[in-house]
Scaffold this active site. Structure first.
Site, mmCIF file in Angstrom:
data_model
loop_
_atom_site.group_PDB
_atom_site.id
_atom_site.type_symbol
_atom_site.label_atom_id
_atom_site.label_comp_id
_atom_site.label_asym_id
_atom_site.label_seq_id
_atom_site.Cartn_x
_atom_site.Cartn_y
_atom_site.Cartn_z
ATOM 1 N N ARG A 165 32.272 40.675 36.288
ATOM 2 C CA ARG A 165 33.227 41.629 36.287
ATOM 3 C C ARG A 165 33.402 42.578 35.125
ATOM 4 O O ARG A 165 34.693 42.824 34.524
ATOM 5 C CB ARG A 165 34.521 40.727 36.410
ATOM 6 C CG ARG A 165 34.598 39.714 37.456
ATOM 7 C CD ARG A 165 34.983 40.638 38.660
ATOM 8 N NE ARG A 165 35.111 39.886 39.804
ATOM 9 C CZ ARG A 165 34.107 39.231 40.602
ATOM 10 N NH1 ARG A 165 32.820 39.393 40.525
ATOM 11 N NH2 ARG A 165 34.671 38.395 41.730
ATOM 12 N N SER A 237 41.817 38.526 42.858
ATOM 13 C CA SER A 237 41.918 37.580 41.639
ATOM 14 C C SER A 237 42.467 38.148 40.433
ATOM 15 O O SER A 237 42.082 39.423 40.061
ATOM 16 C CB SER A 237 40.303 37.315 41.362
ATOM 17 O OG SER A 237 39.522 36.531 42.214
ATOM 18 N N GLU A 333 42.092 40.111 35.143
ATOM 19 C CA GLU A 333 40.986 40.894 35.742
ATOM 20 C C GLU A 333 41.493 42.315 36.016
ATOM 21 O O GLU A 333 40.959 43.494 35.921
ATOM 22 C CB GLU A 333 40.427 40.309 37.163
ATOM 23 C CG GLU A 333 39.034 41.060 37.704
ATOM 24 C CD GLU A 333 39.026 40.740 38.873
ATOM 25 O OE1 GLU A 333 39.637 41.220 40.084
ATOM 26 O OE2 GLU A 333 37.922 39.710 39.338
HETATM 27 P P1 FAD Z 1 41.486 50.879 41.733
HETATM 28 O O1 FAD Z 1 42.192 49.854 41.650
HETATM 29 O O2 FAD Z 1 41.894 51.994 42.268
HETATM 30 O O3 FAD Z 1 41.015 51.250 40.147
HETATM 31 C C1 FAD Z 1 40.446 50.191 39.436
HETATM 32 C C2 FAD Z 1 40.077 50.764 38.121
HETATM 33 O O4 FAD Z 1 39.229 51.628 37.939
HETATM 34 C C3 FAD Z 1 41.441 51.663 37.103
HETATM 35 O O5 FAD Z 1 41.230 51.117 35.837
HETATM 36 C C4 FAD Z 1 41.008 52.877 37.760
HETATM 37 O O6 FAD Z 1 41.442 53.648 36.679
HETATM 38 C C5 FAD Z 1 39.501 52.742 37.525
HETATM 39 N N1 FAD Z 1 38.864 53.779 38.464
HETATM 40 C C6 FAD Z 1 39.191 53.828 39.742
HETATM 41 N N2 FAD Z 1 38.169 54.563 40.427
HETATM 42 C C7 FAD Z 1 37.392 55.452 39.180
HETATM 43 C C8 FAD Z 1 36.497 56.350 39.144
HETATM 44 N N3 FAD Z 1 35.959 56.935 40.443
HETATM 45 N N4 FAD Z 1 36.045 56.754 38.015
HETATM 46 C C9 FAD Z 1 36.521 56.020 36.760
HETATM 47 N N5 FAD Z 1 37.394 55.132 36.902
HETATM 48 C C10 FAD Z 1 37.825 54.675 38.228
HETATM 49 N N6 FAD Z 1 36.791 42.281 43.462
HETATM 50 C C11 FAD Z 1 35.521 41.562 43.620
HETATM 51 O O7 FAD Z 1 34.896 41.881 42.545
HETATM 52 N N7 FAD Z 1 35.339 40.691 44.371
HETATM 53 C C12 FAD Z 1 35.955 40.385 45.482
HETATM 54 O O8 FAD Z 1 35.797 39.553 46.043
HETATM 55 C C13 FAD Z 1 37.282 40.956 45.346
HETATM 56 N N8 FAD Z 1 38.233 40.819 46.522
HETATM 57 C C14 FAD Z 1 39.399 41.457 46.544
HETATM 58 C C15 FAD Z 1 40.320 40.891 47.503
HETATM 59 C C16 FAD Z 1 41.482 41.601 47.742
HETATM 60 C C17 FAD Z 1 42.254 41.063 48.637
HETATM 61 C C18 FAD Z 1 41.895 42.586 46.696
HETATM 62 C C19 FAD Z 1 43.231 43.299 46.904
HETATM 63 C C20 FAD Z 1 41.068 42.956 45.634
HETATM 64 C C21 FAD Z 1 39.771 42.130 45.654
HETATM 65 N N9 FAD Z 1 38.750 42.428 44.436
HETATM 66 C C22 FAD Z 1 37.591 41.819 44.398
HETATM 67 C C23 FAD Z 1 39.319 43.560 43.481
HETATM 68 C C24 FAD Z 1 39.061 45.022 44.015
HETATM 69 O O9 FAD Z 1 38.944 45.243 45.559
HETATM 70 C C25 FAD Z 1 37.775 45.667 43.336
HETATM 71 O O10 FAD Z 1 37.866 45.633 41.888
HETATM 72 C C26 FAD Z 1 37.483 47.249 43.591
HETATM 73 O O11 FAD Z 1 36.166 47.542 43.252
HETATM 74 C C27 FAD Z 1 38.498 48.147 43.096
HETATM 75 O O12 FAD Z 1 38.534 49.244 43.891
HETATM 76 P P2 FAD Z 1 39.698 50.499 43.925
HETATM 77 O O13 FAD Z 1 38.910 51.672 44.321
HETATM 78 O O14 FAD Z 1 40.658 49.796 44.728
HETATM 79 O O15 FAD Z 1 39.917 50.513 42.380
HETATM 80 N N1 EPU Z 2 39.826 26.424 43.459
HETATM 81 C C1 EPU Z 2 40.839 25.696 43.505
HETATM 82 N N2 EPU Z 2 42.036 25.996 43.522
HETATM 83 C C2 EPU Z 2 42.358 27.121 44.014
HETATM 84 C C3 EPU Z 2 41.332 28.308 44.123
HETATM 85 C C4 EPU Z 2 40.031 27.989 43.863
HETATM 86 O O1 EPU Z 2 40.587 24.524 42.897
HETATM 87 O O2 EPU Z 2 43.467 27.624 44.169
HETATM 88 C C5 EPU Z 2 38.475 25.882 43.303
HETATM 89 C C6 EPU Z 2 37.671 25.905 44.706
HETATM 90 O O3 EPU Z 2 37.882 24.708 45.305
HETATM 91 C C7 EPU Z 2 36.210 26.166 44.287
HETATM 92 C C8 EPU Z 2 36.206 27.122 43.171
HETATM 93 O O4 EPU Z 2 37.759 26.842 42.625
HETATM 94 O O5 EPU Z 2 35.795 24.829 43.921
HETATM 95 C C9 EPU Z 2 35.918 28.436 43.410
HETATM 96 O O6 EPU Z 2 36.845 28.846 44.321
HETATM 97 P P1 EPU Z 2 36.174 30.215 45.159
HETATM 98 O O7 EPU Z 2 35.186 29.999 46.108
HETATM 99 O O8 EPU Z 2 37.523 30.580 46.279
HETATM 100 O O9 EPU Z 2 36.157 31.330 44.369
HETATM 101 P P2 EPU Z 2 36.765 31.818 43.012
HETATM 102 O O10 EPU Z 2 36.048 31.561 41.826
HETATM 103 O O11 EPU Z 2 38.378 31.269 43.057
HETATM 104 C C10 EPU Z 2 35.425 34.037 42.832
HETATM 105 C C11 EPU Z 2 35.880 35.471 42.580
HETATM 106 C C12 EPU Z 2 36.202 36.232 44.055
HETATM 107 C C13 EPU Z 2 35.220 36.035 44.951
HETATM 108 C C14 EPU Z 2 34.881 34.680 45.374
HETATM 109 C C15 EPU Z 2 33.594 34.358 46.266
HETATM 110 C C16 EPU Z 2 36.346 35.848 40.443
HETATM 111 C C17 EPU Z 2 37.486 36.034 39.236
HETATM 112 N N3 EPU Z 2 37.017 35.590 41.675
HETATM 113 O O12 EPU Z 2 36.876 33.526 43.192
HETATM 114 O O13 EPU Z 2 36.453 37.459 43.624
HETATM 115 O O14 EPU Z 2 35.744 36.723 46.419
HETATM 116 O O15 EPU Z 2 34.564 33.841 43.922
HETATM 117 O O16 EPU Z 2 32.387 34.670 45.597
HETATM 118 O O17 EPU Z 2 35.343 35.545 39.979
HETATM 119 C C18 EPU Z 2 38.325 39.205 43.094
HETATM 120 O O18 EPU Z 2 37.515 39.548 42.075
HETATM 121 O O19 EPU Z 2 39.288 39.738 43.185
HETATM 122 C C19 EPU Z 2 37.925 38.233 43.885
HETATM 123 C C20 EPU Z 2 38.693 37.817 45.057
#
Ligand code: FAD
Ligand code: EPU
Length: 337
Positions: A165, A237, A333
């Site tokens: 991250r 997250s 994050e």
């Molecule tokens: P924004 O929110 O628009 O911007 C994020 C940051 O980047 C800000 O500081 C902004 O100023 C900067 N920025 C944006 N674009 C640029 C650019 N072109 N140049 C320079 N700076 C820039 N993330 C994960 O890693 N794994 C996941 O599984 C995951 N699951 C998600 C699930 C949900 C439901 C949601 C809502 C979010 C999740 N995220 C996850 C977080 C998010 O989707 C990612 O971080 C994504 O890359 C953000 O993209 P964005 O374009 O929306 O960024």
């Molecule tokens: N868990 C709990 N309680 C909860 C949530 C999770 O006990 O409420 C436990 C689960 O049971 C599991 C472990 O935590 O044993 C991991 O959970 P999960 O697989 O859901 O993944 P996570 O670590 O909670 C991370 C990323 C997610 C990504 C998933 C899948 C981070 C901060 N988050 O979540 O990314 O989608 O793994 O790879 O690393 C994001 O960055 O926005 C994001 C959603």
């Protein structure tokens, strides 16, 4: 060409659906547009914030400056062999549409990253990751525009300082460079990444393992536990999973034998923040229109009408409570504005 709008509500531009205003708002469809805008804007001393899909930001107040959306489109093949394919993609392409595009063509490498919201240009910033894959595994180069010199500067993968991250764009280059394009090297001779236990289990429902089925399995897992931003405001997250010293992890495991933990090597262990937050009693709690999601404690939600500062306050209370109970710091994050 670009148009500078004034006093725009950002409610539809952030997935937390926080209703704040930006003094100025501009959408640019090319690097040239961005340079022209930067050269001609009337108040160069006002702050500038680049915004992609708004899925990783929390606005805590009105923004007294310029919001710039780089809506640069296009997917261009740079190089292709029987083994792999290199594509250069505009920062404004939607990330998940790009994943679907690659899966349809049987180009492998990002299928595990299906359904992550946001733009292609943002994916390197926090090195998006899910289900055993991080985007750093497939990025070959990131093209940026230096905001001071207005010159383009390219960063090869090994110069991006990618980590969990994290990247150079979230640290040293934050606010100084805009990402305009990202180049990916994808595989035509497929190697599936199925180490993530839940993904392997989910795939048992399918008759075979291919990119389409991996994508569908990931979508199904995500749909089962993550709230959809169109229905409930959230930014995924809210916290990163903390990485702690091994002796501390061993001490915790002696107290909580079911605590999930992942050995990171070098004497470090990653603990899911969601588990810590749940144990601290926050899962499913709701304070007014703000809350901790009932299926995933790592996700803070806006049920409608929350302000950014209410969500931020909840986040700091959760941090304190996890610190008191486990003596572990959990870092945010989400980017706080
Ligand atoms: P924004 O929110 O628009 O911007 C994020 C940051 O980047 C800000 O500081 C902004 O100023 C900067 N920025 C944006 N674009 C640029 C650019 N072109 N140049 C320079 N700076 C820039 N993330 C994960 O890693 N794994 C996941 O599984 C995951 N699951 C998600 C699930 C949900 C439901 C949601 C809502 C979010 C999740 N995220 C996850 C977080 C998010 O989707 C990612 O971080 C994504 O890359 C953000 O993209 P964005 O374009 O929306 O960024
Ligand atoms: N868990 C709990 N309680 C909860 C949530 C999770 O006990 O409420 C436990 C689960 O049971 C599991 C472990 O935590 O044993 C991991 O959970 P999960 O697989 O859901 O993944 P996570 O670590 O909670 C991370 C990323 C997610 C990504 C998933 C899948 C981070 C901060 N988050 O979540 O990314 O989608 O793994 O790879 O690393 C994001 O960055 O926005 C994001 C959603």
């Amino acid at each position: 060409m670009f148009e500078i709008k004034e006093n725009i509500s950002l409610k539809n531009y952030n997935t937390f659906r926080i209703d704040v205003k930006s003094r100025f708002f501009v959408e640019c469809t090319s690097s040239k547009d961005i340079v022209d805008f930067l050269k001609t804007r009337k108040s160069p001393n006002l702050p500038l914030l680049v915004l992609g899909g708004g899925s990783n930001v929390l606005f805590t107040q009105d923004f007294d400056g310029y919001i710039l959306r780089p809506s640069i489109k296009g997917i261009e093949i740079i190089n292709e062999s029987d083994v792999d394919i290199t594509v250069r993609v505009g920062a404004g392409e939607d990330w998940d549409e790009f994943v679907a595009y690659c899966v349809e063509r049987n180009w492998g490498g990002i299928e595990n990253l299906s359904l992550i919201p946001g733009n292609v240009g943002t994916c390197p910033i926090q090195n998006i990751g899910a289900y055993g894959v991080e985007v750093k595994d497939v990025i070959s180069e990131v093209e940026t525009l230096n905001l001071s010199t207005l010159k383009s500067v390219n960063y090869k993968n090994n110069e991006c300082e990618f980590a969990y991250r994290d990247s150079i764009f979230k640290q040293k280059l934050k606010g100084t460079h805009i990402i305009t394009h990202v180049t990916f090297k994808l595989q035509k001779q497929l190697v599936f990444k199925l180490d993530y236990g839940k993904l392997k289990d989910e795939l048992k429902r399918f008759d075979k393992v291919n990119l389409t089925n991996i994508r569908q399995a990931v979508i199904d897992i995500r749909d089962s536990k993550l709230p959809k931003p169109e229905e409930i405001g959230n930014a995924g997250s809210f916290f990163k999973n903390p990485v702690i010293e091994k002796p501390k992890a061993i001490e915790l495991l002696s107290q909580y034998e079911n605590m999930p933990s992942y050995d990171q090597g070098m004497g470090k262990v990653k603990i899911p923040a969601g588990w810590l937050i749940e144990k601290a009693g926050w899962k499913g709690r709701r304070i007014g229109s703000t809350g901790v999601h009932e299926n995933q404690a790592l996700v803070l939600v806006n049920y409608g009408g929350s302000s950014g500062s209410e969500i931020y306050k909840l986040a700091t209370e959760i941090q304190k409570s996890v610190k008191n109970m486990f003596d572990i710091d959990i870092a945010m994050e989400v980017n706080i504005v």
